[in-house]
Scaffold this motif. Structure first.
Motif, mmCIF file in Angstrom:
data_model
loop_
_atom_site.group_PDB
_atom_site.id
_atom_site.type_symbol
_atom_site.label_atom_id
_atom_site.label_comp_id
_atom_site.label_asym_id
_atom_site.label_seq_id
_atom_site.Cartn_x
_atom_site.Cartn_y
_atom_site.Cartn_z
ATOM 1 N N LYS A 196 0.958 -1.331 0.113
ATOM 2 C CA LYS A 196 -0.096 0.038 -0.010
ATOM 3 C C LYS A 196 0.945 1.297 0.045
ATOM 4 N N TYR A 197 1.903 1.294 0.948
ATOM 5 C CA TYR A 197 2.689 2.366 0.936
ATOM 6 C C TYR A 197 3.826 2.671 0.227
ATOM 7 N N LYS A 198 4.414 1.400 -0.495
ATOM 8 C CA LYS A 198 5.449 1.624 -1.302
ATOM 9 C C LYS A 198 6.887 1.783 -0.315
ATOM 10 N N VAL A 199 7.184 1.005 0.775
ATOM 11 C CA VAL A 199 7.961 1.426 1.381
ATOM 12 C C VAL A 199 8.623 0.018 1.605
ATOM 13 N N PRO A 200 10.254 0.139 1.870
ATOM 14 C CA PRO A 200 10.809 -1.241 2.248
ATOM 15 C C PRO A 200 10.652 -1.428 3.782
ATOM 16 N N ILE A 201 10.367 -2.622 4.345
ATOM 17 C CA ILE A 201 10.339 -2.771 5.325
ATOM 18 C C ILE A 201 11.342 -3.986 5.905
ATOM 19 N N VAL A 202 12.399 -3.914 6.706
ATOM 20 C CA VAL A 202 13.281 -5.009 6.866
ATOM 21 C C VAL A 202 13.186 -5.450 8.459
ATOM 22 N N VAL A 203 12.709 -6.637 8.693
ATOM 23 C CA VAL A 203 12.742 -7.139 10.169
ATOM 24 C C VAL A 203 14.010 -7.219 10.735
ATOM 25 N N THR A 204 14.501 -6.327 11.727
ATOM 26 C CA THR A 204 15.532 -6.330 12.246
ATOM 27 C C THR A 204 15.888 -6.825 13.793
ATOM 28 N N GLY A 205 16.837 -7.104 13.941
ATOM 29 C CA GLY A 205 17.665 -7.756 15.358
ATOM 30 C C GLY A 205 17.829 -6.224 16.085
ATOM 31 N N PHE A 206 18.882 -6.685 17.194
ATOM 32 C CA PHE A 206 18.964 -5.494 18.102
ATOM 33 C C PHE A 206 20.496 -5.477 18.622
ATOM 34 N N GLU A 207 21.195 -6.047 18.048
ATOM 35 C CA GLU A 207 22.760 -6.025 18.123
ATOM 36 C C GLU A 207 23.254 -4.883 17.336
ATOM 37 N N ASN B 195 14.039 -10.202 5.840
ATOM 38 C CA ASN B 195 14.296 -10.612 7.219
ATOM 39 C C ASN B 195 15.718 -10.734 7.620
ATOM 40 N N GLN B 196 16.212 -9.547 8.153
ATOM 41 C CA GLN B 196 17.642 -9.526 8.650
ATOM 42 C C GLN B 196 17.827 -10.616 9.650
ATOM 43 N N TYR B 197 16.677 -10.773 10.434
ATOM 44 C CA TYR B 197 16.733 -11.375 11.811
ATOM 45 C C TYR B 197 16.428 -12.855 11.756
ATOM 46 N N ALA B 198 16.843 -13.420 10.621
ATOM 47 C CA ALA B 198 16.084 -14.815 10.174
ATOM 48 C C ALA B 198 16.922 -15.994 11.298
ATOM 49 N N ARG B 199 17.744 -15.589 12.142
ATOM 50 C CA ARG B 199 18.349 -16.691 12.897
ATOM 51 C C ARG B 199 17.069 -16.921 13.917
ATOM 52 N N ILE B 200 16.498 -15.968 14.297
ATOM 53 C CA ILE B 200 15.245 -15.839 15.184
ATOM 54 C C ILE B 200 13.918 -16.045 14.712
ATOM 55 N N VAL B 201 13.810 -15.221 13.659
ATOM 56 C CA VAL B 201 12.313 -14.903 13.070
ATOM 57 C C VAL B 201 11.970 -15.702 12.048
ATOM 58 N N LYS B 202 10.809 -16.304 12.245
ATOM 59 C CA LYS B 202 10.289 -17.311 11.114
ATOM 60 C C LYS B 202 9.124 -16.827 10.388
ATOM 61 N N GLU B 203 9.045 -16.900 9.108
ATOM 62 C CA GLU B 203 7.932 -16.082 8.234
ATOM 63 C C GLU B 203 6.788 -16.326 8.798
ATOM 64 N N GLU B 204 6.276 -17.466 9.606
ATOM 65 C CA GLU B 204 4.982 -17.612 10.129
ATOM 66 C C GLU B 204 4.957 -17.278 11.648
ATOM 67 N N GLY B 205 6.146 -16.861 12.403
ATOM 68 C CA GLY B 205 6.120 -16.712 13.588
ATOM 69 C C GLY B 205 6.259 -17.646 14.602
ATOM 70 N N ASN B 206 5.664 -17.515 15.739
ATOM 71 C CA ASN B 206 5.241 -18.694 16.719
ATOM 72 C C ASN B 206 3.993 -19.024 16.786
ATOM 73 N N LEU B 207 3.662 -19.909 16.146
ATOM 74 C CA LEU B 207 2.024 -20.429 16.145
ATOM 75 C C LEU B 207 1.411 -20.448 17.494
ATOM 76 N N GLN B 208 2.424 -21.302 18.369
ATOM 77 C CA GLN B 208 1.920 -21.751 19.651
ATOM 78 C C GLN B 208 1.487 -20.227 20.440
ATOM 79 N N ALA B 209 2.531 -19.482 20.517
ATOM 80 C CA ALA B 209 2.504 -18.367 21.107
ATOM 81 C C ALA B 209 1.297 -17.357 20.659
ATOM 82 N N GLN B 210 1.010 -17.378 19.262
ATOM 83 C CA GLN B 210 -0.165 -16.709 18.924
ATOM 84 C C GLN B 210 -1.384 -17.225 19.247
ATOM 85 N N ALA B 211 -1.477 -18.573 19.260
ATOM 86 C CA ALA B 211 -2.631 -19.164 19.738
ATOM 87 C C ALA B 211 -2.930 -18.952 21.261
ATOM 88 N N THR B 212 -1.770 -18.710 21.906
ATOM 89 C CA THR B 212 -2.143 -18.350 23.258
ATOM 90 C C THR B 212 -2.662 -16.979 23.465
#
Lengths: 339, 363
Positions: B210-221, B245-262
């Motif tokens: 919609k907004y034509k902007v790049p979004i990069v999922v990023t870690g904290f170090e 996804n820069q933070y691929a060592r932690i972030v999965k495309e679908e996230g944490n499904l169990q946490a989402q269900a909770t």
């Protein structure tokens, strides 16, 4: 432990009457037995040949028993080290106890035994004291005040006035160990760890350093509450010069580093006990560290910074990746973060 | 520390800084959404290492900062009731309410406790059956699973004296609010890695579209952040707008499904007021009807007066990246961490606090 006919401390033990004397006779005078104390006067009469240094400190730590020590050990070391930081060899301390009624006598005994053992190791005598008991809810188990007095080392000239541009800043050991050890047993924040408080008496180490380096030691401080960041800020403010420190040189135990990471705390602001920082004549700094590395509690000592004329009264840290930032005085208490 | 020390390597960070310098040809404004990233930028001195073409704009991702005044007042009100134990994460305590902070309430005798986990609050409730225990459930999507879990466990164990004061905010609607604001001009985003660890990346595709902007999922170090910036800059220079996804060592495309269900067992998405900003549609979590007994706002009759925000605090403009802390008249003068006018000066992740504590600007 002496045979006492009571299990817990009650208000009567601070009343000055029979109960007080019962407690003092069996628990204090026997344990700390020395000539000056046995006069059982209101105060101790002391004599010194040289100038003396005097320091007082109150200890209100919670919990009173923690990994690596208890409040008794802390109360002796804290004051002994403060006297030592003045360039003096501590000789005598006073011991004032404010006990909340209900404290089990076994706990009081454990604390007193630790006071005695720590005083022996530091080479100081408990020569006077006081015992008060407050109502339940008006204290936090036990508060201790100690005052220490010691004779100045003949070569010591410790003052912020002696600090000059180029002085090297040395730290004697790992930062943040004590604060993290205490936090690991604080109610609500408990976590499993093998980290123990590094509380210790630094006076013997200091004497050896003064013997060898004398007036090349411009200042010594133990960076207790508020951590090294707050101590450096106080010094920078007083000397009206800048202080540069280098993050990659600051020694820290890897377990303490990890705990700070998890808790969201900056180790520079976490309390210390068993370490000191020293401002040293630049040309002697390497020798000072080499010597300190061979002394008790000095194996991790390192040069971590220097005094500069730029940014007066400010402390600037070069981060591990080479960026620079200002290190400010701690604000209030460091609060654990949300996520 | 595995997965941390590698990402604090000075040589690697400088290599990436040089790559950013080689890649950039125009001026770009990049917003790091999360307060943790702001903190890392300032604490490590990264901002001054970046080429001048790159302006980092600090986003609204500090849950403490965006918690509205009336919720702080509610927490203070609850803390002051008899037989009440109010539990909270540490950095909420100093945030000023209209009259006082929780820290002041504590000093006046309220039983306020600092915890790391709502499950600990549940234990306190079990140990104090004659008292009410409320957990101030603040946070983005990151803290929602644990807060939801505490409610589920209380429900299953039949614990009646436990409830939460829900104050959850959501990241994607906040990014959209920033993009919709005519005064903010953001070219690209570093999305908050921890939030995506839970929620995954799928919410960002419609925004990019919609907004034509790049979004990069990023870690904290430090290395995470400079890598994230490099990825955004590369996209901008090549005219691309993608979710990466820069933070691929932690972030999965679908996230944490169990946490989402909770989360969605207990919470439902609602409109939400953001401190200093406005009501952002569908930007928070409310407690579902099934668990209404564990919602402190429904369980207790909380009587507080609605109070206006302190007009001297420009938190809204700060949180949307329109102004920087140094542009506030009161920064470091009337407003300091000891006497804050607004929340961004309080929380360790607040922009103003980060600048106050670490930045050369504050000198």
């Amino acid at each position: 432990m002496p045979q006492l006919d009571f299990d817990i401390i009650t208000l009567g033990h601070g009343g000055g009457g029979l109960l007080t004397n019962n407690l003092l006779d069996k628990a204090i005078f026997e344990l700390f037995d020395n000539e000056k104390l046995q006069t059982r006067h209101d105060g101790a009469v002391l004599s010194f040949k040289n100038k003396v240094a005097l320091s007082t400190d109150s200890f209100v730590i919670s919990p009173i028993f923690f990994p690596g020590g208890n409040i008794g050990e802390l109360a002796v070391n804290g004051t002994v080290n403060d006297v030592a930081m003045c360039g003096a060899q501590p000789k005598y301390i006073s011991l004032a106890l404010i006990i909340e009624e209900g404290l089990p006598v076994t706990e009081l005994w454990d604390i007193l035994v630790q006071v005695k053992a720590t005083a022996d190791k530091a080479g100081v005598l408990v020569v006077t004291g006081d015992t008060k008991v407050v109502e339940s809810g008006k204290g936090d188990k036990i508060f201790i005040n100690t005052t220490g007095i010691g004779e100045m080392h003949s070569k010591a000239e410790i003052s912020t006035h002696n600090i000059k541009e180029g002085d090297k800043i040395i730290i004697s050991g790992n930062v943040a160990t004590h604060g993290i050890a205490i936090m690991s047993v604080r109610k609500g924040l408990e976590f499993e760890t093998t980290i123990e408080s590094d509380t210790c008496n630094l006076n013997h180490t200091i004497v050896e350093l003064l013997d060898e380096f004398g007036t090349d030691i411009h200042l010594m401080r133990d960076p207790t509450r508020g951590g090294v960041a707050s101590t450096f800020n106080e010094i920078a403010r007083d000397i009206k010069m800048g202080i540069n420190i280098h993050q990659s040189n600051i020694p820290i135990d890897s377990r303490v580093d990890s705990a700070c990471e998890i808790l969201g705390l900056d180790p520079l602001y976490v309390a210390n006990e068993g370490i000191f920082i020293a401002f040293i004549e630049a040309s002697k700094a390497d020798d000072f560290v080499r010597k300190l590395n061979t002394l008790e509690y000095g194996s991790e000592a390192a040069i971590i910074g220097e005094v500069v004329n730029e940014h007066p009264a400010k402390v600037v840290l070069t981060s591990n990746i080479g960026g620079k930032r200002v290190v400010n005085m701690q604000v209030g208490e460091q609060l654990p973060r949300i996520c | 520390m595995k997965y941390l020390t590698e990402y604090r390597d000075a040589e690697e960070v400088n290599k990436h800084i040089n790559l950013i310098k080689k890649t950039v040809t125009k001026n770009w404004s990049i917003m790091e959404v999360c307060g943790g990233q702001t903190h890392a930028l300032v604490k490590n001195g990264i901002i001054d290492m970046l080429p001048e073409e790159i302006t980092m704009i600090h986003g609204p991702g500090c849950p403490v900062c965006v918690t509205p005044l009336h919720l702080i007042d509610k927490a203070v009100y609850l803390a002051q009731q008899d037989n009440m134990i109010l539990c909270s994460y540490g950095d909420m305590l100093r945030v000023p309410g209209s009259e006082k902070s929780m820290l002041q309430a504590k000093a006046e005798g309220a039983d306020v406790r600092i915890l790391y986990s709502p499950l600990e609050a549940l234990n306190i409730a079990k140990e104090n059956p004659d008292k009410e225990v409320v957990f101030f459930a603040v946070g983005f999507e990151t803290t929602a699973p644990a807060n939801a879990l505490s409610v589920i466990q209380a429900y299953n164990a039949g614990i009646k004296n436990y409830s939460i004061l829900p104050s959850h905010v959501l990241v994607p609607p906040a990014i959209e609010a920033v993009l919709e604001d005519v005064d903010s001009h953001i070219d690209g985003f570093l999305a908050a890695g921890h939030v995506c660890t839970i929620m995954g990346n799928f919410e960002y595709y419609p925004l990019v579209e919609k907004y034509k902007v790049p979004i990069v999922v990023t870690g904290f170090e430090p290395l995470d952040i400079v890598q994230g910036i490099l990825m955004v800059v590369k996209q901008l220079e090549q005219g691309k707008t993608e979710v990466e996804n820069q933070y691929a060592r932690i972030v999965k495309e679908e996230g944490n499904l169990q946490a989402q269900a909770t989360i969605f067992e207990v919470f439902e998405v609602t409109d939400r007021l953001w401190r200093g900003m406005e009501i952002i549609p569908m930007s928070g979590y409310g407690v579902k009807e099934k668990y209404a007994n564990f919602d402190a706002t429904k369980k207790f009759n909380i009587s507080i007066h609605e109070v206006e925000e302190n007009e001297e605090c420009i938190a809204g403009e700060i949180m949307k990246g329109i102004k920087k802390p140094g542009e506030c008249l009161h920064f470091g003068k009337k407003c300091t961490p000891t006497f804050p006018l607004g929340a961004p000066m309080v929380s360790s992740e607040g922009v103003c606090a980060a600048y106050f504590h670490y930045s050369v600007l504050a000198m």
